[in-house]
Design a protein around this motif. Sequence first.
Motif, mmCIF file in Angstrom:
data_model
loop_
_atom_site.group_PDB
_atom_site.id
_atom_site.type_symbol
_atom_site.label_atom_id
_atom_site.label_comp_id
_atom_site.label_asym_id
_atom_site.label_seq_id
_atom_site.Cartn_x
_atom_site.Cartn_y
_atom_site.Cartn_z
ATOM 1 N N TRP A 1 -5.388 -5.640 5.770
ATOM 2 C CA TRP A 1 -4.410 -6.479 5.086
ATOM 3 C C TRP A 1 -3.122 -6.627 5.894
ATOM 4 O O TRP A 1 -2.801 -5.774 6.728
ATOM 5 C CB TRP A 1 -4.039 -5.865 3.739
ATOM 6 N N ALA A 2 -2.364 -7.671 5.567
ATOM 7 C CA ALA A 2 -1.009 -7.855 6.094
ATOM 8 C C ALA A 2 -0.080 -8.134 4.919
ATOM 9 O O ALA A 2 -0.362 -9.018 4.098
ATOM 10 C CB ALA A 2 -0.963 -9.016 7.083
ATOM 11 N N PHE A 3 1.027 -7.379 4.837
ATOM 12 C CA PHE A 3 1.953 -7.484 3.714
ATOM 13 C C PHE A 3 3.376 -7.708 4.212
ATOM 14 O O PHE A 3 3.810 -7.061 5.175
ATOM 15 C CB PHE A 3 1.936 -6.203 2.885
ATOM 16 N N PRO A 4 4.146 -8.568 3.533
ATOM 17 C CA PRO A 4 5.541 -8.769 3.914
ATOM 18 C C PRO A 4 6.436 -7.657 3.385
ATOM 19 O O PRO A 4 6.031 -6.859 2.525
ATOM 20 C CB PRO A 4 5.877 -10.109 3.247
ATOM 21 N N ALA A 5 7.665 -7.618 3.891
ATOM 22 C CA ALA A 5 8.656 -6.696 3.338
ATOM 23 C C ALA A 5 8.834 -6.974 1.852
ATOM 24 O O ALA A 5 8.770 -8.121 1.397
ATOM 25 C CB ALA A 5 9.983 -6.871 4.080
ATOM 26 N N GLY A 6 9.038 -5.925 1.078
ATOM 27 C CA GLY A 6 9.214 -6.062 -0.359
ATOM 28 C C GLY A 6 7.956 -5.823 -1.167
ATOM 29 O O GLY A 6 8.016 -5.721 -2.399
ATOM 30 N N THR A 7 6.816 -5.710 -0.488
ATOM 31 C CA THR A 7 5.549 -5.531 -1.208
ATOM 32 C C THR A 7 5.483 -4.178 -1.904
ATOM 33 O O THR A 7 4.988 -4.080 -3.045
ATOM 34 C CB THR A 7 4.364 -5.667 -0.240
ATOM 35 N N LEU A 8 5.952 -3.130 -1.266
ATOM 36 C CA LEU A 8 5.783 -1.788 -1.826
ATOM 37 C C LEU A 8 6.532 -1.613 -3.140
ATOM 38 O O LEU A 8 6.056 -0.908 -4.041
ATOM 39 C CB LEU A 8 6.225 -0.740 -0.805
ATOM 40 N N GLU A 9 7.684 -2.267 -3.279
ATOM 41 C CA GLU A 9 8.405 -2.201 -4.546
ATOM 42 C C GLU A 9 7.575 -2.838 -5.668
ATOM 43 O O GLU A 9 7.539 -2.328 -6.790
ATOM 44 C CB GLU A 9 9.754 -2.910 -4.419
ATOM 45 N N ARG A 10 6.891 -3.941 -5.350
ATOM 46 C CA ARG A 10 6.032 -4.586 -6.355
ATOM 47 C C ARG A 10 4.832 -3.696 -6.685
ATOM 48 O O ARG A 10 4.421 -3.600 -7.842
ATOM 49 C CB ARG A 10 5.547 -5.940 -5.839
ATOM 50 N N PHE A 11 4.262 -3.068 -5.663
ATOM 51 C CA PHE A 11 3.133 -2.168 -5.897
ATOM 52 C C PHE A 11 3.531 -1.014 -6.811
ATOM 53 O O PHE A 11 2.745 -0.589 -7.668
ATOM 54 C CB PHE A 11 2.614 -1.612 -4.577
ATOM 55 N N GLU A 12 4.730 -0.478 -6.629
ATOM 56 C CA GLU A 12 5.133 0.665 -7.450
ATOM 57 C C GLU A 12 5.228 0.266 -8.923
ATOM 58 O O GLU A 12 4.826 1.028 -9.811
ATOM 59 C CB GLU A 12 6.468 1.238 -6.970
ATOM 60 N N ARG A 13 5.734 -0.931 -9.180
ATOM 61 C CA ARG A 13 5.790 -1.389 -10.566
ATOM 62 C C ARG A 13 4.380 -1.560 -11.130
ATOM 63 O O ARG A 13 4.108 -1.234 -12.290
ATOM 64 C CB ARG A 13 6.585 -2.696 -10.650
ATOM 65 N N ARG A 14 3.463 -2.082 -10.298
ATOM 66 C CA ARG A 14 2.080 -2.242 -10.744
ATOM 67 C C ARG A 14 1.419 -0.884 -10.998
ATOM 68 O O ARG A 14 0.631 -0.716 -11.928
ATOM 69 C CB ARG A 14 1.274 -3.017 -9.697
ATOM 70 N N PHE A 15 1.744 0.091 -10.172
ATOM 71 C CA PHE A 15 1.164 1.431 -10.346
ATOM 72 C C PHE A 15 1.648 2.057 -11.647
ATOM 73 O O PHE A 15 0.866 2.678 -12.385
ATOM 74 C CB PHE A 15 1.537 2.300 -9.146
ATOM 75 N N ALA A 16 2.927 1.887 -11.957
ATOM 76 C CA ALA A 16 3.451 2.421 -13.211
ATOM 77 C C ALA A 16 2.759 1.762 -14.409
ATOM 78 O O ALA A 16 2.405 2.440 -15.382
ATOM 79 C CB ALA A 16 4.968 2.201 -13.282
ATOM 80 N N ALA A 17 2.532 0.451 -14.317
ATOM 81 C CA ALA A 17 1.827 -0.243 -15.402
ATOM 82 C C ALA A 17 0.385 0.255 -15.519
ATOM 83 O O ALA A 17 -0.136 0.423 -16.625
ATOM 84 C CB ALA A 17 1.863 -1.744 -15.154
ATOM 85 N N PHE A 18 -0.240 0.504 -14.380
ATOM 86 C CA PHE A 18 -1.602 1.030 -14.361
ATOM 87 C C PHE A 18 -1.666 2.392 -15.053
ATOM 88 O O PHE A 18 -2.546 2.642 -15.884
ATOM 89 C CB PHE A 18 -2.063 1.139 -12.904
ATOM 90 N N LEU A 19 -0.728 3.267 -14.760
ATOM 91 C CA LEU A 19 -0.726 4.599 -15.356
ATOM 92 C C LEU A 19 -0.483 4.553 -16.862
ATOM 93 O O LEU A 19 -0.878 5.477 -17.586
ATOM 94 C CB LEU A 19 0.340 5.470 -14.682
#
Length: 309
Positions: free
Chosen positions: A222-240
């Motif tokens: 994969w290739a991800f732009p800057a700012g992706t990890l902040e979005r992933f963390e929110r998605r992970f919290a929703a997943f949990l």
Amino acid sequence: MNQAEQKPTLVIMAAGMGSRFGGLKQITPVGPSGERIIDYSVYDALSAGFSRVVFVIKRELEETFRQEIGNRIARHADVAYAYQELSDLPAGFTAPEGRVKPWGTGHAVLSCRGIVKGPFAVINADDYYGRDCYSLLHRFLTGPKPVDKLHIAMAGYVLENTLTENGYVSRGICEVDGEGYLRALTERTRIELRDGRPMYTEDGGASWHALPPGCQVSMNCWAFPAGTLERFERRFAAFLSSGIDPLKSEFYLPFAVDSLVESGEADVRVLKTRDRWYGMTYQEDREKVIAAIHDLVERGIYPERLWAE
């Protein structure tokens, strides 16, 4: 963001043990001078323009990993380490009692959030992807793009170029539109070559279905732009918080990407490559990988000694 943080980083997920392979695949030699698959991946990435590598590992394997791989590569690239740990969770969450394994590939990438600030690519440590994908990913990450949303890319491989003759594999089957964007990704967890054709089953082998010849698949490249990890963390919290099985559920990277696409926060361009993928899902695959690397060395694609000191 300073200039160093704007340069793409290569994130290599190396925390997994190969259960079907039967050992630590990351340190299994396949090259003529004892090189591992991960050596060829870093070599190809550096040739494409990447200069920084972050290894995601288990903390208890750090000494072995540094001795076998990391210290050698650190002589040729800027190397950092991130640790995938069960307890590394968003604020307000704790690991459930009885959970043993970390939370999957999306969680592995999230472990880099204190280290990676700019754009980045992600690969598996034990997959040989070919040279083309790194050029495709680097070009995508460094090229101009609108800022209306997150623009993500993945290397798309021809299914037939990713299969083993020694058992079954799991692949993400891609549906790509006419403009090259990913429209759907369906995970098929048991794909085998049967009578020379790729087929999948969803009922333990009671019935088999043919897959389209030449279809594109995701190999976790994969290739991800800057700012992706902040979005992933929110998605992970929703997943949990979503009523998952606390002991077994995993936060997979493709699921995180799909969630961003469905919400309209991102799109995914599929960068098609004709290179052949090689991996060691099973012990029997090792000889095939060794033969493939030997052939590439014979053809002059790689030097016989990859890291000339």
